[in-house]
Design an enzyme around this catalytic site. Structure first.
Site, PDB file in Angstrom:
ATOM      1  N   GLU A  48       0.923   3.842  -3.249  1.00  0.00           N
ATOM      2  CA  GLU A  48       0.356   5.187  -3.128  1.00  0.00           C
ATOM      3  C   GLU A  48       1.390   6.255  -3.476  1.00  0.00           C
ATOM      4  O   GLU A  48       1.110   7.184  -4.244  1.00  0.00           O
ATOM      5  CB  GLU A  48      -0.156   5.419  -1.702  1.00  0.00           C
ATOM      6  CG  GLU A  48      -1.429   4.667  -1.361  1.00  0.00           C
ATOM      7  CD  GLU A  48      -1.921   4.959   0.045  1.00  0.00           C
ATOM      8  OE1 GLU A  48      -3.013   4.484   0.392  1.00  0.00           O
ATOM      9  OE2 GLU A  48      -1.214   5.666   0.792  1.00  0.00           O
ATOM     10  N   TYR A  68       0.815  -1.220   0.000  1.00  0.00           N
ATOM     11  CA  TYR A  68       0.000   0.000   0.000  1.00  0.00           C
ATOM     12  C   TYR A  68       0.847   1.267   0.000  1.00  0.00           C
ATOM     13  O   TYR A  68       0.615   2.188  -0.787  1.00  0.00           O
ATOM     14  CB  TYR A  68      -0.925   0.013   1.224  1.00  0.00           C
ATOM     15  CG  TYR A  68      -2.180  -0.822   1.092  1.00  0.00           C
ATOM     16  CD1 TYR A  68      -2.257  -1.896   0.211  1.00  0.00           C
ATOM     17  CD2 TYR A  68      -3.290  -0.554   1.874  1.00  0.00           C
ATOM     18  CE1 TYR A  68      -3.404  -2.649   0.103  1.00  0.00           C
ATOM     19  CE2 TYR A  68      -4.457  -1.311   1.777  1.00  0.00           C
ATOM     20  CZ  TYR A  68      -4.500  -2.364   0.889  1.00  0.00           C
ATOM     21  OH  TYR A  68      -5.648  -3.110   0.783  1.00  0.00           O
ATOM     22  N   VAL A  69       1.847   1.354   0.894  1.00  0.00           N
ATOM     23  CA  VAL A  69       2.662   2.561   0.996  1.00  0.00           C
ATOM     24  C   VAL A  69       3.432   2.825  -0.289  1.00  0.00           C
ATOM     25  O   VAL A  69       3.414   3.930  -0.837  1.00  0.00           O
ATOM     26  CB  VAL A  69       3.623   2.450   2.194  1.00  0.00           C
ATOM     27  CG1 VAL A  69       4.629   3.613   2.188  1.00  0.00           C
ATOM     28  CG2 VAL A  69       2.856   2.447   3.501  1.00  0.00           C
ATOM     29  N   HIS A  86     -29.231   8.850  -7.557  1.00  0.00           N
ATOM     30  CA  HIS A  86     -28.612   8.941  -8.881  1.00  0.00           C
ATOM     31  C   HIS A  86     -28.147  10.370  -9.116  1.00  0.00           C
ATOM     32  O   HIS A  86     -28.863  11.316  -8.791  1.00  0.00           O
ATOM     33  CB  HIS A  86     -29.644   8.561  -9.955  1.00  0.00           C
ATOM     34  CG  HIS A  86     -29.166   8.817 -11.353  1.00  0.00           C
ATOM     35  ND1 HIS A  86     -28.300   7.968 -11.983  1.00  0.00           N
ATOM     36  CD2 HIS A  86     -29.432   9.832 -12.225  1.00  0.00           C
ATOM     37  CE1 HIS A  86     -28.064   8.444 -13.207  1.00  0.00           C
ATOM     38  NE2 HIS A  86     -28.738   9.571 -13.360  1.00  0.00           N
TER      39      HIS A  86
END
Length: 471
Positions: free
Chosen positions: A189, A185-186, A446
């Site tokens: 990103e 993740y690190v 919507h």
């Protein structure tokens, strides 16, 4: 010998769990002390979660400038100013720091800036930053020690002085060529953010896919995204040696499917995992045992092996998310008041803030297969969600796992625009054990991302083999 000061509660570390416990218990009238060695409020508001998302959003704005004509906007120039990026982030961090100081003062909890080391049961010596020495004993003690980025033992790596997320998120310049070690993740990103600011980026991942705990189709979608954005990715690739000095000239020698290669860059970022901050503070003197991996050993109520001592957040081996640390606080606080909360079978959401986002809650297919859980699956491309058309962000897909022999929602994954908010709707249904058939009857506004559930749930769930065999 210092005079021992006695408190009802002694909290070591002011991270998410520690600060909320201190503020809450002090507000309830308990004499409370918090010892924090550096970061008021912990890593999240200072160097991790919020600063990273601040900079990631700046990178998204930068990416919009490259697509300006697509949105009918004419720009003469749109150069990246990393000093400007950092000024915005630092202003946010300073505001958060002031907020935390105000909260400590209002709660009545005493914040002590300094290093704490245990000298006995529930007793620490503290060397405050402003000098002197204090001995403090807590009737009840709470450990919120956190973790730090792991730098693996690779020849030449430490000598090259690589960056972790801490240094990268405080960089006033743009790397010319950033080499990212780790496809979690690190790393993902920050790799995308730096690429969008204009750096060349190469990601080295030893595993067979990016985001190793995610399903293969999710990993493939992320890989496709990175390649479309000009990020070079090396999978099944081991880092053998590093030469040079990160920040000037660095060379990574790798061994991958095509043999040994040398990757030359200017900067190196390490994002391969976390190490608990449990060493060197005398936990053994307090009777607190650690696991084989160095985390504090706790039970399902987060109690340690020492009477009257609890651990919370990352150091307790909880999933490394701020929202989980906050739940640790809730578990401990409830039990201090006679409750029965535990960490058993918590429904933990996962979010990765690439653009588009990845959000997941409950089982994914990989975990279901590993645990032998039978399931059916529903899938929908994000392009079928009309909200993504208004944003010109149709990339990605969503999928929901349904029990093989019932209507229970087992898990949900979304890779696409506003995925984290979309996931929250499904998580709410899972917490209340709402069957997917009932959720199918809901009216979603919507055009919103959540409206995509209307179309996802119109279909009939199919066994995973049918999905695998689909053209």
């Amino acid at each position: 010998m210092s005079v021992t000061e006695n408190y009802d509660l002694l909290v070591i570390g002011s991270g998410e769990a520690g600060k909320y416990l201190a503020w809450t218990m002090a507000g309830e009238g308990h004499r409370t002390a918090v010892v924090e060695r550096k970061l008021i409020g912990g890593s999240c508001p200072n160097i991790a979660c919020l600063p990273s998302k601040n900079i990631i959003h700046s990178a998204k704005v930068r990416s919009f400038t490259r697509r300006a004509a697509e949105f009918g906007v004419e720009l003469e120039s749109a150069a990246t100013s990393m000093k400007g990026v950092q000024a915005r982030k630092r202003a946010m961090v300073e505001g958060l720091r002031r907020l935390h100081l105000d909260r400590f003062q209002a709660s009545g909890a005493e914040l002590i800036m300094g290093e704490a080391r245990f000298v006995g049961e529930r007793t620490v010596d503290v060397e405050p930053a402003d000098g002197g020495k204090r001995r403090i004993r807590g009737e009840r003690v709470f450990l919120d020690l956190g973790t730090h980025a792991t730098v693996p033992d690779v020849p030449g790596l430490a000598a090259a002085r690589p960056m972790t997320h801490v240094e990268l998120l405080d960089l006033d310049r743009l790397p010319e060529h950033l080499i990212v070690i780790g496809g979690g993740y690190v790393g993902l990103e920050l790799a995308q953010a730096m690429r969008r600011f204009g750096a060349r980026v190469t990601v080295i991942e030893y595993g067979p896919q990016l985001a190793g705990r995610e399903d293969a189709d999710v990993a493939e979608a992320i890989l496709e995204l990175f390649r479309d954005e000009g990020i070079t990715v090396h999978l099944r690739t081991h880092l053998r040696r590093v030469d040079g000095d990160s920040g000037r000239d660095v060379r990574a020698v790798t061994d991958g499917p095509d043999g040994e290669h040398m990757i030359e860059g200017t900067d190196l970022l390490v994002g391969v995992g976390r190490t608990p901050n449990t060493g060197g503070i005398g936990l053994e003197r307090a009777g607190v045992k650690l696991t084989d991996t160095g985390y504090v050993a706790v039970d399902e109520r987060l109690a340690t092996t020492a009477a009257g001592v609890w651990a919370m957040g990352d150091c307790a081996g909880s999933p490394h998310f701020t929202h989980v640390a906050f739940d640790d606080f809730r578990v401990v606080h409830d039990n201090l008041h006679g409750g029965g909360s535990t960490t058993t079978d918590r429904l933990v959401p996962y979010c990765m803030y690439t653009d588009p986002e990845l959000a997941r809650v409950g089982c994914n297919e990989s975990e279901a297969r590993h645990r032998g859980i039978g399931y059916r699956v529903l899938t929908l491309p994000m392009a079928a969600v009309l909200r993504t058309r208004t944003l010109s962000e149709p990339r990605g897909f969503m999928k929901m796992l349904i029990a093989a022999d019932g209507d229970e929602i087992l898990g949900f994954t979304a890779f696409g625009a506003e995925a984290s908010e979309l996931m929250a709707a499904v998580q709410t249904a899972m917490i209340s054990r709402t069957p997917y058939t009932a959720l199918r009857s809901a009216i979603f506004a919507h055009p919103t991302a959540s409206e995509g559930l209307t179309f996802l749930l119109r279909e009939r769930p199919v066994p995973p083999s049918a999905v695998a065999d689909a053209p």
